[in-house]
Every structure is written in C-alpha cells, then in structure tokens.
Scaffold this motif. Structure first.
Motif, PDB file in Angstrom:
ATOM      1  N   GLY A 301       0.460  -1.255   8.324  1.00 14.35           N
ATOM      2  CA  GLY A 301      -1.214  -1.069   8.078  1.00 14.35           C
ATOM      3  C   GLY A 301      -1.925  -0.319   7.980  1.00 14.35           C
ATOM      4  O   GLY A 301      -3.214   0.247   7.658  1.00 14.35           O
ATOM      5  N   ILE A 302      -0.978   0.896   7.704  1.00 17.07           N
ATOM      6  CA  ILE A 302      -1.480   2.894   7.478  1.00 17.07           C
ATOM      7  C   ILE A 302      -1.736   2.072   5.699  1.00 17.07           C
ATOM      8  O   ILE A 302      -2.630   3.320   5.349  1.00 17.07           O
ATOM      9  CB  ILE A 302      -0.752   4.006   7.849  1.00 17.07           C
ATOM     10  N   HIS A 303      -0.560   1.448   5.536  1.00 18.71           N
ATOM     11  CA  HIS A 303      -0.408   1.566   3.839  1.00 18.71           C
ATOM     12  C   HIS A 303      -1.634   0.391   3.458  1.00 18.71           C
ATOM     13  O   HIS A 303      -2.327   0.866   2.638  1.00 18.71           O
ATOM     14  CB  HIS A 303       0.678   0.501   3.875  1.00 18.71           C
ATOM     15  N   ARG A 304      -2.920  -0.537   4.213  1.00 11.20           N
ATOM     16  CA  ARG A 304      -3.323  -1.196   3.667  1.00 11.20           C
ATOM     17  C   ARG A 304      -4.534  -0.279   4.124  1.00 11.20           C
ATOM     18  O   ARG A 304      -5.513  -0.461   2.764  1.00 11.20           O
ATOM     19  CB  ARG A 304      -3.285  -1.865   5.109  1.00 11.20           C
ATOM     20  N   GLU A 305      -4.386   0.375   4.882  1.00  6.99           N
ATOM     21  CA  GLU A 305      -5.500   1.433   4.645  1.00  6.99           C
ATOM     22  C   GLU A 305      -5.575   2.612   3.369  1.00  6.99           C
ATOM     23  O   GLU A 305      -6.834   2.624   2.749  1.00  6.99           O
ATOM     24  CB  GLU A 305      -6.069   2.318   5.819  1.00  6.99           C
ATOM     25  N   MET A 306      -4.678   3.047   3.277  1.00  3.57           N
ATOM     26  CA  MET A 306      -4.651   3.950   1.980  1.00  3.57           C
ATOM     27  C   MET A 306      -5.542   3.066   0.482  1.00  3.57           C
ATOM     28  O   MET A 306      -5.823   3.722  -0.377  1.00  3.57           O
ATOM     29  CB  MET A 306      -3.324   4.123   1.570  1.00  3.57           C
ATOM     30  N   GLY A 307      -4.727   1.741   0.816  1.00  4.43           N
ATOM     31  CA  GLY A 307      -5.716   1.163  -0.259  1.00  4.43           C
ATOM     32  C   GLY A 307      -4.335   1.072  -1.591  1.00  4.43           C
ATOM     33  O   GLY A 307      -3.000   1.422  -1.391  1.00  4.43           O
ATOM     34  N   VAL A 308      -5.174  -0.688  -1.709  1.00  3.57           N
ATOM     35  CA  VAL A 308      -3.657  -1.186  -3.193  1.00  3.57           C
ATOM     36  C   VAL A 308      -3.780  -0.671  -4.364  1.00  3.57           C
ATOM     37  O   VAL A 308      -2.510  -0.482  -4.696  1.00  3.57           O
ATOM     38  CB  VAL A 308      -4.347  -1.974  -3.526  1.00  3.57           C
ATOM     39  N   HIS A 309      -4.345   0.816  -4.845  1.00  2.43           N
ATOM     40  CA  HIS A 309      -3.699   1.566  -5.372  1.00  2.43           C
ATOM     41  C   HIS A 309      -2.636   2.612  -5.618  1.00  2.43           C
ATOM     42  O   HIS A 309      -2.222   2.873  -5.703  1.00  2.43           O
ATOM     43  CB  HIS A 309      -5.054   2.285  -5.831  1.00  2.43           C
ATOM     44  N   LEU A 310      -2.604   2.545  -3.988  1.00  2.24           N
ATOM     45  CA  LEU A 310      -1.473   3.218  -3.668  1.00  2.24           C
ATOM     46  C   LEU A 310      -0.324   2.919  -2.988  1.00  2.24           C
ATOM     47  O   LEU A 310       0.547   2.935  -3.201  1.00  2.24           O
ATOM     48  CB  LEU A 310      -1.500   4.147  -2.079  1.00  2.24           C
ATOM     49  N   SER A 311      -0.506   1.726  -2.322  1.00  2.00           N
ATOM     50  CA  SER A 311       0.227   0.788  -1.515  1.00  2.00           C
ATOM     51  C   SER A 311       0.050  -0.996  -1.298  1.00  2.00           C
ATOM     52  O   SER A 311      -1.298  -1.070  -0.847  1.00  2.00           O
ATOM     53  CB  SER A 311       0.851   1.394   0.025  1.00  2.00           C
ATOM     54  N   ARG A 312       0.568  -1.810  -2.197  1.00  2.00           N
ATOM     55  CA  ARG A 312       0.617  -3.042  -1.882  1.00  2.00           C
ATOM     56  C   ARG A 312       1.456  -3.747  -1.470  1.00  2.00           C
ATOM     57  O   ARG A 312       1.994  -3.852  -1.311  1.00  2.00           O
ATOM     58  CB  ARG A 312       0.336  -3.684  -3.786  1.00  2.00           C
ATOM     59  N   ILE A 313       0.386  -4.115  -0.170  1.00  2.00           N
ATOM     60  CA  ILE A 313       1.217  -4.904   0.865  1.00  2.00           C
ATOM     61  C   ILE A 313       1.822  -6.241   1.007  1.00  2.00           C
ATOM     62  O   ILE A 313       0.709  -6.529   1.381  1.00  2.00           O
ATOM     63  CB  ILE A 313       1.303  -4.236   2.197  1.00  2.00           C
ATOM     64  N   GLN A 314       2.599  -7.046   0.749  1.00  4.79           N
ATOM     65  CA  GLN A 314       3.159  -8.538   1.253  1.00  4.79           C
ATOM     66  C   GLN A 314       3.505  -9.162   2.042  1.00  4.79           C
ATOM     67  O   GLN A 314       4.664  -7.611   2.112  1.00  4.79           O
ATOM     68  CB  GLN A 314       3.674  -8.877   0.115  1.00  4.79           C
ATOM     69  N   SER A 315       4.312  -9.972   3.284  1.00  2.00           N
ATOM     70  CA  SER A 315       4.583 -10.173   3.795  1.00  2.00           C
ATOM     71  C   SER A 315       5.774 -10.512   3.150  1.00  2.00           C
ATOM     72  O   SER A 315       5.665 -11.453   2.748  1.00  2.00           O
ATOM     73  CB  SER A 315       4.289 -10.445   5.096  1.00  2.00           C
ATOM     74  N   LEU A 316       7.288 -10.416   4.068  1.00  2.00           N
ATOM     75  CA  LEU A 316       8.417 -10.805   3.217  1.00  2.00           C
ATOM     76  C   LEU A 316       8.448 -12.683   3.749  1.00  2.00           C
ATOM     77  O   LEU A 316       8.930 -13.613   3.385  1.00  2.00           O
ATOM     78  CB  LEU A 316       9.069 -10.475   4.226  1.00  2.00           C
TER      79      LEU A 316
END
Length: 546
Positions: A301-316
């Motif tokens: 959730g915190i990674h998503r808040e940082m923005g996709v330019h820093l971390s793009r999150i997907q579920s395995l």
C-alpha cells in the motif's frame, strides 16, 4: 705594355717594327674593351638563366606538384569518408557477432569441461563399466510404480570423503527434489528431462542419475526398493516428455499460463523472497515489477502511494501476470536488492517488522526508495562502467547506479553505432534471449524511452532496424511514443517496413490501432529448476564446519 709585346713578337720573327701611333693604341684599347663587355654580358646572361631555373621555374614546378598531390589526397579523403560510413555500420554488427560467438564458445567450453569431469568421475568410480554419461537407450520403468514417489535415499557426497548421506527425495511432475542437510536451505531440484537414470552393475541396490553437470549416486534400502525408484524416475521423465510434446503440438494460452506459474514458483524460492523485502513478513504475495522484489500487502500500500514511477505493484495471486512482468523478479530477488539498497542501514531497529505500524513503515520505505538513504555508495563514479555492465548482463551494477541516482538517460561516451546513444540503445543492440531483463530494467527505470541519437533514432527505431521484437514488446508495454521521427523523417513503423521485419511491423500496427496487449509474453531463457544445483551437500557441510 701592348707595344712592348708587339716589339718582342716582331723581333722574334725577324721583323723590324716601326713606332706605333697613339691612334692605333686607342683603337686596340677600344677593341679590347668591347670584347670584355661582350664576355661580361654573356656571363651575366648565364647567371640570370641559372637564377631563373633555381627560382621561378623551380617554384612553378613545385606548385604543379603540390596541386597534383592535393588532388590525390582529396580523392583519398572522399574515399575514406565513404569507407567510414561503411565501417560505422559494420562495427556494431561485428561486435554483436563476436559477442554471440564468444558466448557460444564459452557455453560449449563449459559443457565440454562438465562432460569431461563427468566422464572422469565415472571412470574412477566404476572402472569396469565402459559406458559413462548419457547413452542412446533410455531405461523403461515398470508402469505399476506410477510417476510419483517420496521417501529416503542415501546419496554419495561429491567431496573427498565420499560418504553416504541420508536425504529425503521426492519425485513429482518430472522433477526430483533432494533435501539438503541444512533445514533452512531450499532443496535441490533436478529436471528429469535433462537427466538419465543408470543402473549400477556392481551393486543392485545402487543407481546413478546423470545431469548436465554432475552424476548423483543413490543407494536404496534393498534391490526391490531400487527397482521402484528407478521405475518411478523413468516413468516421471516419460510423462514430462509427453507433456512437452503435447504442448508443442497444441500449445497456446494454457501453456503460457503454466509457464508463468512455474516462473512464479521459482521466484518465490529465490534468496530472501520468502520474506517481505521491507518488513520481513513471511510469504509475501505482492511484486514490484520494476524493482523485482516481493513485499507484503501492508508495505504494498505504501509502495502504491509513492507512485508508479518508483514502484509498480502487482499481485502474484490476484492479478493475471505475463512473463514480461517477471523478468526482473527472476534475476534480482529480495536478498540481491537489499544487499545494495540496505547496505548502509545503520541498525536493524530502523527496519520495520511484521508488527510495526503504518507510520513507521512509511518512514522507512520513503527513506529507502525515495531518498535512497541506506544504499551502498561506490568510491568511483559508475557511469563509465555502465556499458560494460550491459555487455556483461550485470543487473546489479545497473541497480547500483540506480541506487546512486545516476542519470541512466545520458549519452554514453563510446557509442556502438551512432553518437548520442544511451544505455538503453546499447541494451537493445546487444539484446538476446538471455539479456531481456537488462532491457526491461532500463525501460522501466532509466526514463530514456524517447531519447534520440544524433540521427534522431529512439530505442524503438533501434528495435525495428535490428529486428528485436522482444525488446519492442517491452518498450510498447511501457507506452513508448511510436510517432517520433528520426532525421530521415521515418517513424519506427517506417523503419520496420523498410527493413522488412514483419514481427516488429505487426506489433507497431497493434499499438497504432490501440490493440496492443500490455499483458504480453516474451521469449526468454528462464532456466527453471536450476538455481540450487551449483552447490553440493559436501560444499555446504564444509561451509557449516568453517
């Protein structure tokens, strides 16, 4: 004096000379003077001619010679300019060919050394048996034993002691899993498709399993148990082979999904991936696609808040992932990532745990990913070594540069083809089935998708001019601009059509018509089931003792 000479001359000849008058003397003097002047004029004329030949004529001839030389060198210069254009086009092709040939030679030499080692070991351990390594005739297993089995076997170690060690072994889905002596060490996993089962002619309770780099010797409880293990190994291998053939004939989306799941299983078993990369929570199920790490749901959730330019999150587990989204996860791992991004963590107390609140987690994650506060620092600037990292497929050198906030979009000092090339241009030029993860890291983290060379070519243009459809998929997946033109006024699609590269043309037409699926699969050497085969149990035992 003249008169005196004349008198002497007349006296010698018996002539009596009368007195000479003054007029005769004057006439003789005038005549002698004119003769002297004539000789002087001729002398001066000769001197003038010599000076002319040494001066003006010499210079004129020299000028003509210089003009001829100038024309000759001008023609040489024009020819050299044409040759330079040809060599500039030829150099990257030759370098690519050399890299491919060196890689092939390296692989062949490695395989040769491995085969020699296997043959030598076989001859030492079983001198009476002339057949070592693979044979053309495969053992046929007894079908009544099935294709799966689990139990214990004794395995002979590889070290100098050659001791028998009791190991739990499991055969399932075409793989033999061998437990290690260390409980916290992941088990070794052998792909039976690349192995061969051999009976031991001296001991009916023993059998060998020959892999691509090593021969495993197993000892069963009795002769009947040995027959059972050998039959199950042969049956499981035959079943896996039949499945491969059936997929090859009727493959499609189902086989791609199975491949994706197999890759995910490999990713879960990589070093450090059984815990969250940020808080060490067990069994993380969320993936940062552009960083190649696994994290828990709270940290995601915190990674998503940082923005996709820093971390793009997907579920395995919840998202339908494609193989193109697993390239970095298959090559980095949590341990590899933290060895750089947490190298200067002053105390483990600063790192959140499973029970840490969201505020503490967020503070740490911002410091780690945005400020890169705990990242390892190199004493020398890594910019000059980046092209070598691309050539060597060294993902961690690129990650180190990323950690030090190096501008990965800057032109390189020694371009391969055109001035103004970035690291991404080089990665596309040198890309093959084993280096797509390098291209993917730069596509997602270098911010150089639209960077152009001196001739106006973007990485998209390079993909099309050098027929790199797999790289093109990664660029289109990252939404690279397909409308940019080079100095010749060509888009990437124009280049693909001119070079007659139909796969690239088809992908660009899909993107142009908004039909390109970003959930795309790529052709890549995944090396499944081979991570844990590099260390023997004997090596691990030595490490524990030391």
């Amino acid at each position: 004096k003249i008169e005196k000479d004349k008198r002497e001359l007349a006296k010698q000849h018996g002539m009596v000379r009368r007195e000479v008058s003054g007029g005769e003397i004057a006439e003789e003097m005038e005549k002698e003077r004119r003769t002297f002047q004539l000789n002087m004029c001729e002398y001066l004329i000769k001197v003038n001619e010599i000076k002319t030949k040494k001066g003006i004529d010499l210079l004129q001839n020299h000028i003509k010679h210089c003009s001829s030389q100038l024309n000759f060198f001008q023609e040489c210069l024009n020819t050299t300019a044409k040759l330079k254009q040809f060599t500039e086009k030829l150099i990257p092709e030759l370098q690519s060919m050399k890299i491919r040939q060196d890689e092939e030679k390296k692989q062949l030499c490695s395989l040769r050394d491995q085969l020699k080692t296997v043959l030598q070991l076989e001859q030492k351990e079983d001198p009476g048996n002339k057949q070592a390594g693979y044979t053309m005739h495969q053992l046929q297993g007894n079908k009544q034993y099935g294709t799966e089995r689990s139990g214990t076997l004794f395995k002979k170690s590889d070290g100098l002691r050659k001791v028998w060690q009791k190991r739990k072994c499991t055969i399932s889905h075409g793989y033999l899993t061998i437990s290690h002596s260390m409980p916290n060490r992941p088990p070794a996993k052998l792909n039976l498709l690349t192995c061969q089962v051999k009976l031991n002619m001296d001991d009916k309770k023993c059998f060998d399993l020959v892999s691509h780099n090593r021969t495993y010797r197993f000892l069963a409880e009795d002769e009947q148990d040995c027959v059972a293990w050998v039959s199950v190994l042969s049956n499981s291998k035959e079943e896996a082979l039949n499945m491969v053939f059936s997929k090859a004939q009727g493959g499609g989306e189902s086989s791609q999904q199975e491949l994706t799941q197999a890759i995910i299983q490999e990713v879960r078993g990589m070093p450090g991936n059984r815990e969250c990369c940020d808080c060490s929570a067990p069994d993380p199920t969320w993936l940062s696609i552009n960083l190649g790490i696994l994290i828990c749901i709270e940290c995601s959730g915190i990674h998503r808040e940082m923005g996709v330019h820093l971390s793009r999150i997907q579920s395995l587990s919840l998202d339908k992932l494609a193989t193109s989204e697993l390239l970095l996860a298959r090559n980095i791992s949590n341990s590899g990532f933290n060895s750089i991004m947490e190298a200067n963590l002053p105390s483990f107390s600063l790192k959140p745990t499973v029970h840490s609140d969201m505020a503490f987690r967020k503070k740490f994650i911002i410091s780690k990913y945005v400020e890169k506060k705990y990242a390892k620092r190199q004493p020398a600037a890594p910019c000059s070594s980046l092209p070598e990292a691309v050539k060597d497929k060294d993902i961690f050198s690129l990650l180190q540069a990323y950690a030090e906030n190096v501008d990965l979009s800057e032109p390189v000092l020694a371009p391969l083809q055109e001035p103004g090339e970035t690291i991404l241009h080089l990665a596309v030029l040198l890309a093959d089935r084993t280096s797509l993860h390098i291209v993917d890291f730069l596509v997602q983290n270098s911010r150089s998708l639209a960077k152009q060379t001196a001739e106006g070519n973007t990485p998209l243009h390079y993909c099309c001019s050098h027929n790199k459809p797999e790289c093109l998929k990664l660029l289109l997946k990252a939404k690279a601009n397909i409308t940019i033109t080079n100095e010749a006024g060509e888009t990437a699609l124009d280049v693909a059509r001119r070079m007659r590269h139909p796969l690239c043309e088809e992908l660009l037409l899909q993107a142009q018509n908004n039909q390109f699926n970003p959930n795309v699969h790529v052709e890549y050497e995944w090396w499944l089931g081979q991570d844990d085969m590099h260390e023997s149990d004997e090596d691990l035992d030595e490490k524990v003792r030391s």
